[in-house]
Design an enzyme around this catalytic site. Sequence first.
Site, PDB file in Angstrom:
ATOM      1  N   ARG A 169       0.803  -1.224   0.000  1.00  0.00           N
ATOM      2  CA  ARG A 169       0.000   0.000   0.000  1.00  0.00           C
ATOM      3  C   ARG A 169       0.839   1.279   0.000  1.00  0.00           C
ATOM      4  O   ARG A 169       0.324   2.369  -0.201  1.00  0.00           O
ATOM      5  CB  ARG A 169      -1.046  -0.011   1.115  1.00  0.00           C
ATOM      6  CG  ARG A 169      -0.529  -0.107   2.533  1.00  0.00           C
ATOM      7  CD  ARG A 169      -1.703  -0.070   3.503  1.00  0.00           C
ATOM      8  NE  ARG A 169      -1.294   0.071   4.869  1.00  0.00           N
ATOM      9  CZ  ARG A 169      -1.643  -0.763   5.850  1.00  0.00           C
ATOM     10  NH1 ARG A 169      -2.412  -1.794   5.583  1.00  0.00           N
ATOM     11  NH2 ARG A 169      -1.247  -0.561   7.088  1.00  0.00           N
ATOM     12  N   ARG A 173       7.985   5.507  -6.083  1.00  0.00           N
ATOM     13  CA  ARG A 173       7.933   6.425  -7.232  1.00  0.00           C
ATOM     14  C   ARG A 173       9.333   6.746  -7.740  1.00  0.00           C
ATOM     15  O   ARG A 173      10.251   6.919  -6.942  1.00  0.00           O
ATOM     16  CB  ARG A 173       7.305   7.762  -6.824  1.00  0.00           C
ATOM     17  CG  ARG A 173       5.877   7.680  -6.419  1.00  0.00           C
ATOM     18  CD  ARG A 173       5.245   9.083  -6.479  1.00  0.00           C
ATOM     19  NE  ARG A 173       3.963   9.057  -5.789  1.00  0.00           N
ATOM     20  CZ  ARG A 173       3.772   9.543  -4.575  1.00  0.00           C
ATOM     21  NH1 ARG A 173       4.759  10.124  -3.924  1.00  0.00           N
ATOM     22  NH2 ARG A 173       2.582   9.453  -4.017  1.00  0.00           N
ATOM     23  N   ARG A 246      -4.110  -5.050  17.072  1.00  0.00           N
ATOM     24  CA  ARG A 246      -2.899  -4.389  17.541  1.00  0.00           C
ATOM     25  C   ARG A 246      -3.352  -3.150  18.287  1.00  0.00           C
ATOM     26  O   ARG A 246      -4.314  -2.489  17.888  1.00  0.00           O
ATOM     27  CB  ARG A 246      -2.005  -3.939  16.372  1.00  0.00           C
ATOM     28  CG  ARG A 246      -1.397  -5.033  15.548  1.00  0.00           C
ATOM     29  CD  ARG A 246      -0.387  -5.877  16.272  1.00  0.00           C
ATOM     30  NE  ARG A 246       0.695  -5.094  16.848  1.00  0.00           N
ATOM     31  CZ  ARG A 246       1.506  -5.547  17.793  1.00  0.00           C
ATOM     32  NH1 ARG A 246       1.360  -6.771  18.271  1.00  0.00           N
ATOM     33  NH2 ARG A 246       2.475  -4.788  18.253  1.00  0.00           N
ATOM     34  N   ARG A 277       7.129   5.976  15.866  1.00  0.00           N
ATOM     35  CA  ARG A 277       7.231   7.310  15.276  1.00  0.00           C
ATOM     36  C   ARG A 277       6.907   8.389  16.288  1.00  0.00           C
ATOM     37  O   ARG A 277       6.353   8.113  17.354  1.00  0.00           O
ATOM     38  CB  ARG A 277       6.324   7.435  14.047  1.00  0.00           C
ATOM     39  CG  ARG A 277       4.883   7.095  14.324  1.00  0.00           C
ATOM     40  CD  ARG A 277       4.079   7.107  13.020  1.00  0.00           C
ATOM     41  NE  ARG A 277       2.706   6.713  13.292  1.00  0.00           N
ATOM     42  CZ  ARG A 277       1.782   6.504  12.369  1.00  0.00           C
ATOM     43  NH1 ARG A 277       2.098   6.638  11.094  1.00  0.00           N
ATOM     44  NH2 ARG A 277       0.568   6.154  12.696  1.00  0.00           N
ATOM     45  N   GLU A 297       4.746   7.138  19.636  1.00  0.00           N
ATOM     46  CA  GLU A 297       3.821   6.018  19.429  1.00  0.00           C
ATOM     47  C   GLU A 297       4.521   4.692  19.647  1.00  0.00           C
ATOM     48  O   GLU A 297       5.532   4.418  18.999  1.00  0.00           O
ATOM     49  CB  GLU A 297       3.325   6.044  17.978  1.00  0.00           C
ATOM     50  CG  GLU A 297       1.913   6.520  17.843  1.00  0.00           C
ATOM     51  CD  GLU A 297       1.431   6.488  16.402  1.00  0.00           C
ATOM     52  OE1 GLU A 297       1.151   7.577  15.874  1.00  0.00           O
ATOM     53  OE2 GLU A 297       1.365   5.399  15.794  1.00  0.00           O
ATOM     54  N   TYR A 345     -10.100  -2.886   8.660  1.00  0.00           N
ATOM     55  CA  TYR A 345      -9.345  -1.638   8.675  1.00  0.00           C
ATOM     56  C   TYR A 345      -9.922  -0.681   7.639  1.00  0.00           C
ATOM     57  O   TYR A 345      -9.793  -0.892   6.439  1.00  0.00           O
ATOM     58  CB  TYR A 345      -7.835  -1.829   8.437  1.00  0.00           C
ATOM     59  CG  TYR A 345      -7.166  -0.479   8.564  1.00  0.00           C
ATOM     60  CD1 TYR A 345      -6.824   0.030   9.801  1.00  0.00           C
ATOM     61  CD2 TYR A 345      -6.996   0.337   7.457  1.00  0.00           C
ATOM     62  CE1 TYR A 345      -6.316   1.301   9.944  1.00  0.00           C
ATOM     63  CE2 TYR A 345      -6.491   1.627   7.585  1.00  0.00           C
ATOM     64  CZ  TYR A 345      -6.147   2.100   8.829  1.00  0.00           C
ATOM     65  OH  TYR A 345      -5.666   3.369   8.971  1.00  0.00           O
ATOM     66  N   ASP A 347     -10.108   3.301   6.305  1.00  0.00           N
ATOM     67  CA  ASP A 347      -9.721   4.703   6.388  1.00  0.00           C
ATOM     68  C   ASP A 347     -10.990   5.539   6.522  1.00  0.00           C
ATOM     69  O   ASP A 347     -12.086   5.054   6.254  1.00  0.00           O
ATOM     70  CB  ASP A 347      -8.954   5.116   5.124  1.00  0.00           C
ATOM     71  CG  ASP A 347      -7.453   4.871   5.264  1.00  0.00           C
ATOM     72  OD1 ASP A 347      -6.958   4.897   6.413  1.00  0.00           O
ATOM     73  OD2 ASP A 347      -6.783   4.653   4.241  1.00  0.00           O
TER      74      ASP A 347
END
Length: 364
Positions: A169, A173, A246, A277, A297, A345, A347
């Site tokens: 995901r 580039r 999780r 992070r 986190e 999950y 978004d």
Amino acid sequence: MYDYLIVGSGLYGAVFAHEAMKKGKKVLVVEKRDHIGGNIYTEQIEGINIHKYGAHIFHTSNEEVWKYVNQFTEFNNYINAPIANYKGEIYNLPFNMNTFSKMWGIVTPEEAKNIIEKQKKEIKDEPKNLEEQAISLVGRDIYEKLIKGYTEKQWERDCTEIPAFIIKRLPVRFTYDNNYFNDRYQGIPVNGYTAIIEKMLMGADIKINTDYLVYKEELDKLAKKVIYTGPIDAYFNYSLGELAYRSISFENELLDIENYQGNAVVNYTEREVPYTRIIEHKHFEFGTQPKTVISKEYSKEWKLGDEPYYPINDSINNELYNRYRKLAEKETNVLFGGRLGEYKYYDMDKVIEAALKACEKELS
Ligand code: FAD
Ligand code: UDP
């Protein structure tokens, strides 16, 4: 008598409530936390909107959803461009020419492609796990420095035991473009996410600090139908066993400095740093306040009583979910929806899409 009792004041419940009220229905929303908004809840500290349950960046390619959510807020022009810190070396994410140039001292897409081609030769067959998938996408150097440690901290498993699709995901580039998402629309709501939910729920009766499952019997009597957005296994009292998640713990700090890390999101990709992070919230809004708030986190295994964050959609858990789903279908006056109700999950844009679809079916 209410037409709908909505369990959970997250995005799914709020969209449903809003659409039902538009059709003249009476709704009661019950929320077990002491605030509305579910996981997109933001609260202000020192004039900065803090993403209390993890960083949330709205992004979508669905024009309908974009128009829908813009009824409730204006978005700023934030573009997510996280940075990776590996033992003090800084790299741009997602993997793009800026990353490749820093990693190998090269300049052109052709040079980058040649290096990756050479490094991926070690993977001979179709990638079987995340390690093989990552190496065949970006080569071993990037895997070792930017993927392995981060992923193993996040999932507490070896990369050879994690499914390949998880890394797919992320964009790869061969342009100098640090935008983490490929979507057409992106931004952060200018007054925080909680304001969106407040607007959606305008006109609804709301009870916070109310766990539906504790007061089920009396609450059920108040409405013709229930929209349940809590965990599906909890609804059935875990009768078939617990679904796995999780979880995350956050360590928040208010610092008496203006700018801590110069970017909203910095991933720590080495195994030895215990957090995954650090979020510096003001940078989501180009904030100029004199102080700053950061959140470290930590990813952790979920156990009963923790906040469930990410469903683990492996075959064992999906199978268990399907068995709960069958029980849910027998509950004639209850609709299950959202991230926890569907153990999926989602978004934010996908949750809005799913809620609007359910409304179309239920309210027309
Ligand atoms: P929730 O927000 O979880 O709402 C469910 C509500 O139900 C909660 O408020 C809960 O307290 C309540 N509830 C549960 N049980 C009961 C009960 N028994 N009685 C009463 N109330 C109950 N999406 C993006 O698009 N972009 C991002 O950048 C992004 N980042 C994320 C980062 C993290 C760390 C996480 C975990 C998710 C992220 N998401 C992101 C996904 C986003 O959070 C979800 O799409 C959205 O919050 C789902 O809304 P929901 O209403 O389904 O669930
Ligand atoms: N990932 C990584 N290094 C990074 C960021 C992401 O290896 O610096 C991998 C990791 O395996 C993660 C996956 O890419 O699980 C998907 O990343 P995403 O950003 O969707 O997940 P998040 O980091 O937001 O949980």
